[in-house]
Design a protein around this motif. Structure first.
Motif, PDB file in Angstrom:
ATOM      1  N   LYS A 136       6.307  -3.672   8.295  1.00 44.69           N
ATOM      2  CA  LYS A 136       6.718  -4.782   7.437  1.00 44.69           C
ATOM      3  C   LYS A 136       5.873  -6.022   7.679  1.00 44.69           C
ATOM      4  CE  LYS A 136      11.530  -3.313   6.857  1.00 44.69           C
ATOM      5  NZ  LYS A 136      12.955  -3.667   7.085  1.00 44.69           N
ATOM      6  N   THR A 137       5.496  -6.253   8.943  1.00 46.16           N
ATOM      7  CA  THR A 137       4.662  -7.410   9.242  1.00 46.16           C
ATOM      8  C   THR A 137       3.307  -7.293   8.557  1.00 46.16           C
ATOM      9  OG1 THR A 137       5.770  -7.718  11.373  1.00 46.16           O
ATOM     10  CG2 THR A 137       3.614  -8.746  11.108  1.00 46.16           C
ATOM     11  N   GLY A 138       2.730  -6.100   8.568  1.00 43.31           N
ATOM     12  CA  GLY A 138       1.459  -5.880   7.905  1.00 43.31           C
ATOM     13  C   GLY A 138       1.569  -6.047   6.399  1.00 43.31           C
ATOM     14  N   ILE A 139       2.665  -5.563   5.824  1.00 45.46           N
ATOM     15  CA  ILE A 139       2.875  -5.713   4.383  1.00 45.46           C
ATOM     16  C   ILE A 139       2.996  -7.191   4.013  1.00 45.46           C
ATOM     17  CG2 ILE A 139       4.495  -5.267   2.502  1.00 45.46           C
ATOM     18  CD1 ILE A 139       5.122  -2.588   3.889  1.00 45.46           C
ATOM     19  N   ALA A 140       3.770  -7.931   4.825  1.00 51.34           N
ATOM     20  CA  ALA A 140       3.930  -9.372   4.563  1.00 51.34           C
ATOM     21  C   ALA A 140       2.591 -10.094   4.643  1.00 51.34           C
ATOM     22  CB  ALA A 140       4.922  -9.973   5.546  1.00 51.34           C
ATOM     23  N   ARG A 141       1.758  -9.696   5.587  1.00 52.97           N
ATOM     24  CA  ARG A 141       0.443 -10.326   5.719  1.00 52.97           C
ATOM     25  C   ARG A 141      -0.392 -10.100   4.460  1.00 52.97           C
ATOM     26  NH1 ARG A 141      -1.174  -7.573   9.692  1.00 52.97           N
ATOM     27  NH2 ARG A 141      -2.314  -6.046   8.447  1.00 52.97           N
ATOM     28  N   GLU A 142      -0.412  -8.871   3.950  1.00 51.41           N
ATOM     29  CA  GLU A 142      -1.218  -8.582   2.772  1.00 51.41           C
ATOM     30  C   GLU A 142      -0.664  -9.271   1.531  1.00 51.41           C
ATOM     31  OE1 GLU A 142      -4.112  -7.309   2.853  1.00 51.41           O
ATOM     32  OE2 GLU A 142      -3.986  -6.827   4.993  1.00 51.41           O
ATOM     33  N   ILE A 143       0.654  -9.350   1.403  1.00 50.43           N
ATOM     34  CA  ILE A 143       1.240 -10.094   0.281  1.00 50.43           C
ATOM     35  C   ILE A 143       0.794 -11.549   0.332  1.00 50.43           C
ATOM     36  CG2 ILE A 143       3.402 -10.981  -0.680  1.00 50.43           C
ATOM     37  CD1 ILE A 143       4.719  -8.336   0.155  1.00 50.43           C
ATOM     38  N   ASN A 144       0.745 -12.124   1.532  1.00 48.05           N
ATOM     39  CA  ASN A 144       0.344 -13.517   1.683  1.00 48.05           C
ATOM     40  C   ASN A 144      -1.111 -13.755   1.280  1.00 48.05           C
ATOM     41  OD1 ASN A 144       2.032 -15.847   3.195  1.00 48.05           O
ATOM     42  ND2 ASN A 144       2.904 -13.832   3.668  1.00 48.05           N
ATOM     43  N   ARG A 145      -1.891 -12.709   1.228  1.00 47.02           N
ATOM     44  CA  ARG A 145      -3.303 -12.853   0.871  1.00 47.02           C
ATOM     45  C   ARG A 145      -3.525 -12.812  -0.644  1.00 47.02           C
ATOM     46  NH1 ARG A 145      -6.885  -8.714   4.034  1.00 47.02           N
ATOM     47  NH2 ARG A 145      -8.512 -10.234   3.498  1.00 47.02           N
ATOM     48  N   ALA A 146      -2.446 -12.658  -1.417  1.00 48.03           N
ATOM     49  CA  ALA A 146      -2.565 -12.508  -2.866  1.00 48.03           C
ATOM     50  C   ALA A 146      -2.067 -13.752  -3.597  1.00 48.03           C
ATOM     51  CB  ALA A 146      -1.774 -11.293  -3.327  1.00 48.03           C
ATOM     52  N   ARG A 147      -2.563 -13.939  -4.808  1.00 47.72           N
ATOM     53  CA  ARG A 147      -2.113 -15.053  -5.641  1.00 47.72           C
ATOM     54  C   ARG A 147      -0.833 -14.720  -6.398  1.00 47.72           C
ATOM     55  NH1 ARG A 147      -7.838 -15.812  -6.336  1.00 47.72           N
ATOM     56  NH2 ARG A 147      -8.431 -17.846  -5.457  1.00 47.72           N
ATOM     57  N   CYS A 148      -0.559 -13.444  -6.621  1.00 47.49           N
ATOM     58  CA  CYS A 148       0.690 -13.056  -7.266  1.00 47.49           C
ATOM     59  C   CYS A 148       0.993 -11.597  -6.943  1.00 47.49           C
ATOM     60  CB  CYS A 148       0.635 -13.271  -8.788  1.00 47.49           C
ATOM     61  SG  CYS A 148      -0.429 -12.119  -9.672  1.00 47.49           S
ATOM     62  N   GLY A 149       2.237 -11.207  -7.163  1.00 49.64           N
ATOM     63  CA  GLY A 149       2.670  -9.827  -6.969  1.00 49.64           C
ATOM     64  C   GLY A 149       3.030  -9.200  -8.302  1.00 49.64           C
ATOM     65  N   LEU A 150       2.775  -7.914  -8.442  1.00 49.38           N
ATOM     66  CA  LEU A 150       3.036  -7.197  -9.685  1.00 49.38           C
ATOM     67  C   LEU A 150       4.288  -6.332  -9.591  1.00 49.38           C
ATOM     68  CD1 LEU A 150      -0.565  -5.929 -10.573  1.00 49.38           C
ATOM     69  CD2 LEU A 150       0.529  -8.081 -11.248  1.00 49.38           C
TER      70      LEU A 150
END
Length: 354
Positions: free
Chosen positions: A190-204
């Motif tokens: 989950k920590t890794g997923i949160a990190r990658e989400i934080n690197r994006a401008r939006c989620g789909l």
């Protein structure tokens, strides 16, 4: 409660309380799949939906509720509905129901804005956290130039025909799990997923039908806005302007919405603060409903001080999987009962557990 019990959704042994999921062929989760665990015991069971509920699902749940309640007269089985409409429809069919959209159970201590990542220097224009299944409609992201994908390993391992089709349709996308695994699928915690989400401008969020879709709330709790197609299942309950844009089922419309969100120059902290207040309100109401039911049925004055047990649980889903049966062993031992031999489960279509 030990992690061995939380892994099967047992929230409390004394009194006996469970939180599990509706999953074919078990419309009432653990209570319906393994009633021998609860026979002769006063118990309270919360069952959440994995998928949008149509008329046939409603009828199936009502029928199963009557059957299992007849087998377990000391049990109260309560369905957690993802939408207000589902609350009304299930209640009218005789099933005790409360509003409990499982999106509010995302762990906000993990899914949060990270100070090292800002929109100004985002690595991805958009990220899509979704299993490679047809209903997720990855093809609608084909017009996005800088797209990142997060995804579970395929059932049975290897590369499915559908995954191969996604790779062909999205040749510019970054397949993050395979990047981390240097060509092989590597799961992210989950920590890794949160990190990658934080690197994006939006989620789909591109499916038309599924469940509440936890990934949707994970985006928002990380302070990342959403581009979503219109859908049923409950995820859009928490979509509010200017932090979410709903678009038609069109790849160019999806891309244009990602561009529009970039123009808005949103603040991650503002998105997180806004969603945090909404989730806090929803959690308070849900906790009050849970404790009221526990007080009425179990005589417990205030059983839960917070929703932490619900957030930490990994609810039981499939009764005959090796995963589920291994984790039920300590529960059966603690209750002094024996598990029945495994039954062969019929084939079923995939369901979302997000």
């Amino acid at each position: 409660m030990s992690s061995a019990f939380l892994d099967t959704g047992i929230l409390s042994l004394k009194p006996l309380v469970t939180f599990t999921k509706r999953h074919r062929p078990t419309p009432l989760g653990l209570a319906g799949a393994c009633p021998e665990l609860f026979a002769g015991r006063r118990s309270l069971h919360f069952v959440s939906a994995c998928w949008a509920l149509g008329p046939q699902d409603m009828a199936e749940i009502a029928s199963e509720w009557r059957r299992v309640s007849g087998m377990l007269p000391d049990a109260l089985i309560v369905f957690l509905a993802s939408t207000d409409d589902d609350v009304v429809r299930l209640s009218r069919s005789g099933v005790p129901t409360v509003l409990g959209n499982t999106s509010i159970l995302v762990d906000e201590q993990i899914f949060k804005p990270l100070p090292d990542y800002d929109f100004a220097d985002a690595a991805y224009d958009a990220i899509y956290n979704a299993r490679f299944e047809p209903y997720k409609r990855h093809g609608l992201a084909r017009s996005i130039d800088n797209l990142a994908l997060l995804y579970d390993a395929p059932f049975g391992g290897g590369v499915s025909a559908h995954e191969a089709g996604i790779r062909e349709a999205l040749p510019r996308a970054r397949f993050l799990n395979h990047e981390y695994g240097k060509g092989r699928h590597a799961p992210l915690d989950k920590t890794g997923i949160a990190r990658e989400i934080n690197r994006a401008r939006c989620g789909l969020c591109l499916s038309a039908v599924e469940g509440a879709m936890r990934a949707s709330m994970e985006y928002l709790m990380c302070g990342v806005p959403i581009v979503s197609t219109h859908s049923v299942g409950g995820r859009d309950r928490y979509y509010q302007a200017p932090y979410a844009i709903l678009v038609p089922d069109d790849a160019d419309a999806v891309r244009e919405a990602t561009v529009e969100l970039r123009r808005r120059k949103l603040s991650k902290l503002a998105i997180r603060d806004h969603m945090g207040r909404i989730v806090e309100f929803e959690r308070k109401n849900f906790l009050e409903a849970v404790n009221a039911l526990a007080r009425t049925h179990l005589g417990a004055a205030r059983l839960f001080d917070s929703l932490a047990p619900f957030i930490g649980a990994q609810p039981f889903t499939e009764p005959e999987s090796d995963w589920s049966r291994r984790r039920l062993v300590p529960v059966a031992q603690a209750l002094g009962v024996s598990l029945p031999p495994p039954r062969e489960s019929p084939a079923r279509a995939p369901e979302s557990v997000a």
